[in-house]
Design a protein around this motif. Structure first.
Motif, PDB file in Angstrom:
ATOM      1  N   LEU A  87     135.111 170.566  32.944  1.00  0.00           N
ATOM      2  CA  LEU A  87     133.659 170.804  32.896  1.00  0.00           C
ATOM      3  C   LEU A  87     133.156 170.831  31.459  1.00  0.00           C
ATOM      4  O   LEU A  87     132.119 170.236  31.139  1.00  0.00           O
ATOM      5  N   ILE A  88     133.896 171.498  30.580  1.00  0.00           N
ATOM      6  CA  ILE A  88     133.476 171.546  29.168  1.00  0.00           C
ATOM      7  C   ILE A  88     133.400 170.125  28.605  1.00  0.00           C
ATOM      8  O   ILE A  88     132.440 169.749  27.933  1.00  0.00           O
ATOM      9  N   LEU A  89     134.421 169.305  28.937  1.00  0.00           N
ATOM     10  CA  LEU A  89     134.450 167.945  28.394  1.00  0.00           C
ATOM     11  C   LEU A  89     133.286 167.117  28.928  1.00  0.00           C
ATOM     12  O   LEU A  89     132.661 166.360  28.182  1.00  0.00           O
ATOM     13  N   ILE A  90     132.983 167.281  30.212  1.00  0.00           N
ATOM     14  CA  ILE A  90     131.844 166.535  30.753  1.00  0.00           C
ATOM     15  C   ILE A  90     130.571 166.979  30.026  1.00  0.00           C
ATOM     16  O   ILE A  90     129.740 166.160  29.629  1.00  0.00           O
ATOM     17  N   GLY A  91     130.459 168.296  29.816  1.00  0.00           N
ATOM     18  CA  GLY A  91     129.302 168.818  29.098  1.00  0.00           C
ATOM     19  C   GLY A  91     129.174 168.219  27.705  1.00  0.00           C
ATOM     20  O   GLY A  91     128.071 167.950  27.222  1.00  0.00           O
ATOM     21  N   MET A  92     130.318 167.966  27.045  1.00  0.00           N
ATOM     22  CA  MET A  92     130.265 167.395  25.702  1.00  0.00           C
ATOM     23  C   MET A  92     129.965 165.904  25.741  1.00  0.00           C
ATOM     24  O   MET A  92     129.324 165.365  24.834  1.00  0.00           O
ATOM     25  N   SER A  93     130.456 165.228  26.785  1.00  0.00           N
ATOM     26  CA  SER A  93     130.328 163.768  26.772  1.00  0.00           C
ATOM     27  C   SER A  93     128.894 163.312  27.059  1.00  0.00           C
ATOM     28  O   SER A  93     128.510 162.226  26.644  1.00  0.00           O
ATOM     29  N   ILE A  94     128.097 164.159  27.718  1.00  0.00           N
ATOM     30  CA  ILE A  94     126.738 163.717  28.035  1.00  0.00           C
ATOM     31  C   ILE A  94     125.885 163.501  26.775  1.00  0.00           C
ATOM     32  O   ILE A  94     125.390 162.400  26.550  1.00  0.00           O
ATOM     33  N   PRO A  95     125.744 164.525  25.900  1.00  0.00           N
ATOM     34  CA  PRO A  95     124.953 164.249  24.690  1.00  0.00           C
ATOM     35  C   PRO A  95     125.575 163.155  23.827  1.00  0.00           C
ATOM     36  O   PRO A  95     124.865 162.374  23.187  1.00  0.00           O
ATOM     37  N   ALA A  96     126.912 163.089  23.831  1.00  0.00           N
ATOM     38  CA  ALA A  96     127.572 162.066  23.016  1.00  0.00           C
ATOM     39  C   ALA A  96     127.207 160.668  23.496  1.00  0.00           C
ATOM     40  O   ALA A  96     126.925 159.772  22.691  1.00  0.00           O
ATOM     41  N   THR A  97     127.189 160.490  24.820  1.00  0.00           N
ATOM     42  CA  THR A  97     126.861 159.164  25.353  1.00  0.00           C
ATOM     43  C   THR A  97     125.417 158.798  25.029  1.00  0.00           C
ATOM     44  O   THR A  97     125.124 157.667  24.638  1.00  0.00           O
TER      45      THR A  97
END
Lengths: 174, 376, 535
Positions: free
Chosen positions: B94-104
């Motif tokens: 979940l943390i990683l998904i949370g990070m990947s959204i703004p990054a994308t």
């Protein structure tokens, strides 16, 4: 008996690995196709598009570069051109061997952005072959190209770069 | 006790940035919209990682203290908990998904292939940058201008030590600038932190980057891909000016091109050529041939006492104009004007005891021009 | 440690030969393990001396002691030696010593191959280091040797470098074949795969990684060789080649390679933490799966080293997501170590201190790695000191600390003597402080914009670089203490018991043999199918 079986298995593995090595060629092609890795342009293609396709205008920038130790003069007629997708265009490039020796050059094309490369079709290009020029000789060669109307909408400009390399030495080998 | 010691030693580390102020220890907040966005992304990711780090190291410090060996306390025997392991795996995901959204989102914004108002071709050379304004057909080289004395600790170092160049890349504010980035020899990388552009310059390839600066200012960067021995000495300076000043800059560059032709025809004195040649030599030649003209064996030959420099004017002109095949010497025909080449040749011919009699012939700019014309 | 084995077991029927020929012809896994460990110890000081030169040059702005050209040679050879000459041989040495003892095997499966794979290593590094004496100087293009800097623009000694890399690769491949064969064929009866110690597991997976990627490296340098000497153009755009292809090939090797340098560390640290927590390792099977999934993922993340080469956005996103995925198994491992210590009975002997520092500092290195995975932010981090800080955090307090911890942990078993605990703890605290002093400020200068591999820098980086240099000198000196402690243990140590550590009871077969371990152990396999008395 057990040994024969083992040898057979090992041979199978060896061939399997060998086959896998070859299978990688199409696999990587697919991989590069999906991700659009490598902005290289491939050989001559002839394509024509019918007029009904949705065309739009784009700006194409021509970049001519000399690699290190390449003293030729190399220029396009104009640095930029506004074009319509799906139509044929032509741009002249002039090469001049400014040295006192005969030389052979190879122009290497590159399209930027890389994912635009597969929509940039060149029907005639000096980059498909090497150029031999005598000392002081000059030559003008056109590049004929057509841009696929299916190029993604968010690409509104393309740069076509040519880097000129001195391949006189490699040429001498042949 | 161990935690106490750990904290004691961690304190000076944490206080370091506090003493120095955050500017020196954090990323540039960015001078462009993209730069600011990437800075924001960086800070988001940083604080998430910081929180995870504090939680993990905090938990660890607690465990180390609480469960140190005590008299009469036996260690527990458990060695598995499917529930716990499952839970934290999901938590990480979940943390990683949370990070990947703004990054994308930022990634998509950084990749923008729309047209630029101005196209600038950037070419990396060993060890300098060349800038060409494609529409205006203006081109120049940008060299490090920090003096050798500063680099060798013989003079006090200036504020912009190693970040100063002779010719700034001038761009207008408010315009969308598209950079086409490539290299002439090895791979370089063009980086201006304030613009958040770092793009490899690869020989034979053209890469793109873009920026739009709204406020005037000077922005500094450096080459970030190892490109040989003077990799650390090819900085980038971009100057954003108002559109009017930019127009004037381009006009000046075009005029200078015309004036250069006139200068070539002028009759030059030895003193003028020597004075100019010394400057050119310091800027372009010392890296390899050294101040004393001794070169660096075996790659860079000495000019002092060189037979070509002392006796073979025609060959020396040819070397400067064409470079030397298969050696480090490149052609300067495009980088230096006829006057500059004449001056630097004259300088080498008359320096370091190469000309004990003082009669060595000077090389006039006209000769360089003739060389160029005759070849055609 | 060698001297001790000799004096205690000179009367053994199958005792080792005397003198130099013992070492040259040896096929004993313990002898070869010692050779590997001593070799990497020597190379640690060679590579470390180069690091000292680098830090002396960077002590202050301005040119200090070496030319930019020599500086690049230092940077290149420091990297090559530390990767191929220190971390990898040290892990292979530990594998040689410990794997047969941990699985109850009498020796490695292929003892002669074992001898060969060690002895070609000094030859490889002899070839590499000899380039310093040659015209044109040593390789100067960075340990990543990107073409065309390493082909068309390289010094002539690049051919020696290529040859040396080939030999190192051959050594690694032979070593891996040996380790895999040993593990798969020579386990004691009753030791099923899922009962193997974690160090053995981590090495089994590492060995497969090595066999998979070393040929790729060999291929990359062979293509370089062809480009330089035989007129091909794999990496030269002039002949239709592609300099970026080099980076793809290199990092397809390079990324698994960095896991090769950390996976065995995971195994070592797991053993040490369970011993000094007096508890079984938490989540054994998830530890195994985590190592295996890190190894598998390592093959699909390579281009995150190349976010700035101008990849299309689909490529950038793919490699960003796949890289972020690695955080999951890595996080699982860190949590498992914490859970192993949770409700344990912890003591802090030197190996445990190094293992704890490993977990803490590797976590910092892992988190900065996660930041680097975020592709758009990486446009700013790429090729700055932030990257240097990141990989030194995972390699020095990561891989190197785990090796040091392993040496302290097993040294009594190897030599039969205890090392000096006070010296060991002093060594730890000095290393711990100086390693952070060296590498933590690198994060700051990196973010503030200092590129890597530069011999001189702008004024705003001056303060932190001085701190970094002081830390580095201190770290370098502290390692002399390590050497002194090992020698002191070998010559003047107090005798150690078979179990050595209080918590080692039931923690593996190596603790059931005498200290020092006899020259030949487990000549008859221990039968693990019978109930064990000590577990």
């Amino acid at each position: 008996m057990g040994q024969t079986k083992n040898v057979f298995r090992l041979l199978l593995i060896t061939f399997g690995m060998f086959g896998f090595g070859f299978a990688l060629v199409p696999l990587y092609d697919i991989f590069c196709d999906i991700t659009g890795l490598n902005g290289k342009v491939t050989g001559p293609t002839y394509t024509s598009y019918n007029e009904e396709l949705d065309t739009r205008s784009m700006k194409v920038t021509f970049v001519t570069l000399n690699n290190k130790n390449m003293p030729w003069s190399f220029k396009s007629d104009s640095p930029q051109m506004t074009i319509e997708t799906g139509k044929d265009y032509l741009m002249n490039f002039t090469f001049t061997n400014t040295t006192a020796e005969p030389m052979v050059a190879q122009a290497i094309p590159s399209v930027s952005p890389g994912r635009g490369a597969k929509y940039f079709h060149k029907t005639e290009c000096f980059c498909f072959e090497q150029q031999y020029l005598a000392a002081g000789e000059s030559i003008t060669i056109p590049v004929k190209f057509i841009i696929d109307p299916e190029i993604p909408r968010d690409i509104s400009t393309l740069a076509l770069g040519y880097t000129l390399f001195d391949v006189t030495e490699q040429f001498a080998y042949k | 006790m161990i935690i106490f010691r750990t904290i004691l030693f961690a304190l000076p580390l944490i206080s370091l940035p506090a003493l120095a102020g955050w500017d020196d220890v954090n990323m540039s907040p960015g001078a462009t919209a993209l730069g600011q966005e990437i800075f924001g992304l960086h800070m988001t990711i940083f604080w998430i990682c910081f929180a995870i780090g504090v939680a993990v190291l905090g938990a660890m410090a607690f465990i180390l203290f609480k469960y140190r060996k005590k008299e009469g306390v036996e260690a527990a025997k458990f060695d598995d908990s499917t529930f716990l392991e499952f839970t934290w795996t999901i938590l990480f995901a979940l943390i990683l998904i949370g990070m990947s959204i703004p990054a994308t989102i930022t990634m998509i914004r950084a990749y923008d292939d729309t047209e630029g108002d101005i196209n600038i071709l950037i070419t990396g050379h060993q060890w300098k940058w060349q800038y060409e304004y494609i529409e205006d057909e203006v081109s120049f080289f940008s060299n490090l201008s920090t003096s050798l004395d500063e680099r060798n600790n013989l003079a006090p170092k200036g504020e912009n030590y190693l970040l100063e160049v002779d010719e700034h890349l001038v761009i207008p504010t408010g315009a969308r600038i598209r950079f086409l980035i490539t290299a002439n020899d090895v791979i370089h990388s063009w980086w201006v932190p304030d613009f958040a552009i770092k793009q490899d310059a690869i020989p034979g390839f053209v890469n793109t980057g873009w920026t739009q600066v709204n406020e005037p200012g000077i922005f500094r960067g450096q080459c970030t891909e190892l490109c040989g021995q003077y990799h650390g000495y090819m900085p980038i300076v971009v100057e954003a000016v108002s559109p009017d000043q930019y127009k004037e800059f381009i006009m000046q560059k075009k005029e200078a091109k015309l004036q250069q032709a006139a200068l070539t025809e002028k009759l030059w004195t030895t003193e003028e050529l020597m004075a100019m040649g010394e400057g050119i030599y310091q800027k372009n030649c010392v890296a390899c041939h050294q101040v004393n003209g001794q070169g660096l064996a075996p790659v860079f030959p000495a000019l002092a006492g060189s037979d070509i420099v002392m006796n073979d004017k025609a060959r020396q002109i040819e070397i400067l104009m064409e470079g030397v095949q298969g050696a480090a010497m490149q052609s300067y025909a495009e980088q230096l004007t006829e006057v500059e080449i004449a001056a630097v040749i004259t300088y080498t011919r008359k320096s370091w005891n190469n000309d004990p009699s003082g009669n060595a012939e000077i090389v006039a700019p006209k000769e360089i021009l003739d060389y160029k014309t005759n070849k055609l | 440690m060698s001297a001790v084995i000799e004096s205690h077991h000179g009367d053994h029927h199958h005792g080792p030969a005397k003198g130099f020929s013992r070492w040259l012809y040896t096929t004993n896994h313990k002898d070869i393990g010692s050779l590997y460990l001593w070799f990497s110890f020597i190379m640690l000081f060679v590579g470390g001396a180069m690091a000292m030169v680098i830090r002396a040059e960077l002590f202050e702005p301005g040119s200090q002691i070496v030319s930019p050209e020599f500086y690049n040679q230092m940077v290149t050879n420091h990297g090559l030696i530390m990767v191929f000459g220190v971390i990898m041989p040290a892990f292979v040495g530990l594998a040689n010593w410990m794997i047969p003892m941990q699985i109850g095997a009498p020796d490695m499966a292929l003892p002669r191959l074992n001898n060969l794979s060690f002895w070609i290593l000094p030859a490889a590094f002899g070839v590499l280091l000899s380039t310093f004496l040659m015209e044109g100087g040593a390789p100067n293009f960075g340990w990543t040797f990107y073409a065309p800097l390493s082909t068309e623009y390289a010094p002539p000694t690049v051919t020696f470098f290529i040859f040396s890399v080939h030999i190192m690769g051959a050594s690694s491949i032979m070593g891996s074949i040996n380790i895999i064969t040993t593990i798969l064929n020579m386990r004691a009866p009753g030791m099923t795969l899922m009962k193997m110690p974690l160090f053995v597991w981590s090495w089994l997976i590492t060995a497969y990684l090595l066999i998979a990627v070393m040929p790729v490296l060999a291929g990359a340098v062979t293509m370089m060789l062809m480009d330089i000497h035989f007129g091909t153009s794999f990496f030269s755009a002039a002949g239709g080649g592609d300099p970026v292809l080099f980076q793809h090939v290199f990092w397809f090797f390079g990324h698994p390679e960095v896991y090769i340098m950390i996976l065995p560390a995971f195994g070592i640290v797991s053993h040490i933490i369970e011993t000094f927590s007096r508890k079984p390792i938490f989540g054994y099977s998830s530890m195994v799966y985590a190592i295996a999934s890190i190894a598998l993922l390592s093959f699909v993340v390579w281009a995150h080293h190349m976010f700035t080469v101008g990849m299309p956005i689909a490529g950038e996103l793919f490699f960003m997501y796949s890289t972020m995925l690695i955080a999951i198994p890595t996080g699982v491992k860190v949590f498992n170590w914490l859970s192993t210590m949770f409700r344990g009975s912890l003591t802090f002997e030197t190996p445990m201190l190094f293992a704890i520092a490993f977990v803490a500092l590797f976590t910092i290195g892992g988190l900065s790695g996660l930041m680097l995975a975020i592709a758009p932010a990486d446009f700013q981090y790429h090729d700055t000191y932030f990257v240097v800080a990141h990989f030194h955090y995972v390699l020095v307090p990561g891989a190197l600390f785990s090796i040091v911890a392993a040496v302290y942990y097993w040294l009594p078993k190897w030599t039969g003597y205890m090392y000096d605990e006070v010296l060991g703890k002093t060594h730890f605290w000095l290393s711990f402080i100086s390693v952070n002093l060296t590498f933590f400020p690198m994060h700051f200068v990196g973010l503030a914009g200092m590129p890597r591999r530069i011999p001189d820098y702008a004024m705003q980086f001056a303060d932190y670089n001085m701190i970094v240099s002081v830390g580095a000198f201190l770290f370098g000196l502290s390692q002399l203490l390590f050497l002194f402690n090992v020698l002191k243990c070998v010559y003047y140590g107090k005798s150690a018991t078979a179990e050595v550590w209080e918590g080692a009871k039931g923690k593996g077969l190596e603790w059931t043999v005498d200290s020092p371990a006899p020259y030949h152990t487990f000549e008859t396999s221990p039968d693990l199918t019978k109930p064990q008395t000590n577990s």
